[in-house]
Design a protein around this motif. Sequence first.
Motif, PDB file in Angstrom:
ATOM      1  N   ARG A 174      23.852  62.999  38.046  1.00  0.00           N
ATOM      2  CA  ARG A 174      22.617  62.586  37.394  1.00  0.00           C
ATOM      3  C   ARG A 174      21.874  61.577  38.262  1.00  0.00           C
ATOM      4  O   ARG A 174      22.471  60.638  38.796  1.00  0.00           O
ATOM      5  CB  ARG A 174      22.927  61.968  36.026  1.00  0.00           C
ATOM      6  N   ASP A 190      16.390  62.253  35.268  1.00  0.00           N
ATOM      7  CA  ASP A 190      15.591  61.550  34.275  1.00  0.00           C
ATOM      8  C   ASP A 190      14.531  60.746  35.016  1.00  0.00           C
ATOM      9  O   ASP A 190      14.748  60.304  36.157  1.00  0.00           O
ATOM     10  CB  ASP A 190      16.454  60.599  33.444  1.00  0.00           C
ATOM     11  N   GLN A 214      17.080  52.133  31.140  1.00  0.00           N
ATOM     12  CA  GLN A 214      17.809  53.392  31.259  1.00  0.00           C
ATOM     13  C   GLN A 214      18.998  53.265  32.210  1.00  0.00           C
ATOM     14  O   GLN A 214      20.077  53.791  31.953  1.00  0.00           O
ATOM     15  CB  GLN A 214      16.874  54.507  31.757  1.00  0.00           C
TER      16      GLN A 214
END
Length: 248
Positions: free
Chosen positions: A25, A51, A62
């Motif tokens: 990620r 993201d 985040q």
Amino acid sequence: MGIISANPGAGQPPRQSMDLESDMRILVIEDDAETAGYIAKGLRQAGFFVDVAEDGSDGLFQAVREPYDLAIVDRMLPGLDGLSVVKALRSAGQQTPVLFLSAMGDVKDRVDGLRGGGDDYLVKPFAFSELLARVEGLLRRPVASRPGTVLRVADLELDLRSHRVARKGEPIDLKPREFKLLQYLMEHQGQVVTRTMMLEHVWDCHFDLQTNVIDVHMSRLRHKIDNDDRPQLLHTVRGIGYCLRAPS
């Protein structure tokens, strides 16, 4: 802006990334929508989950809240500049590799970025192929050089990178919300976690749902990690919340 280089292949779909784990990620903190979209699209085509945060404050939130394998951070961001974001991450003990991406390309700017906690620095405009190569280079680092990816409480282990959970080496199958809930409890092992805390950090709700959603999820989680006569790890603190702790 203008991140696409004059490179003739810059507008073409990027080549497939090296053989990295498919669930890696990446967080892109970039306020320019065109730039962020270009980077995110290319990285997704290369096999990464991506993201995007549009300002420094949201990006920091985040990055602290979710486990990322790498962050790409612009230096000039609204809310909180990129250098401040990375310094805050390092102060919080986060060792997520950071690639600074910025139009600030002077030697002093690059030195400040690297000394401020960045692992690499790429100047705009750039070719996506170079960005991808730098991403791959940072991700080639051994897992051991990126601590904090595995949480442990007694014989229970949760791997943030692979999203695997096991107890006494035996795999435990958790749904995404259960995994996130267990991660939060393990990060606060030995502490009483209130329902309000769980609603805010696991469900992203800042009000009482007036349902038994937490109790239902906790019951399922307890059944999965505390069954088979194993020593109990999950404990109910009546009227307050729950606590995950190793047996005495």
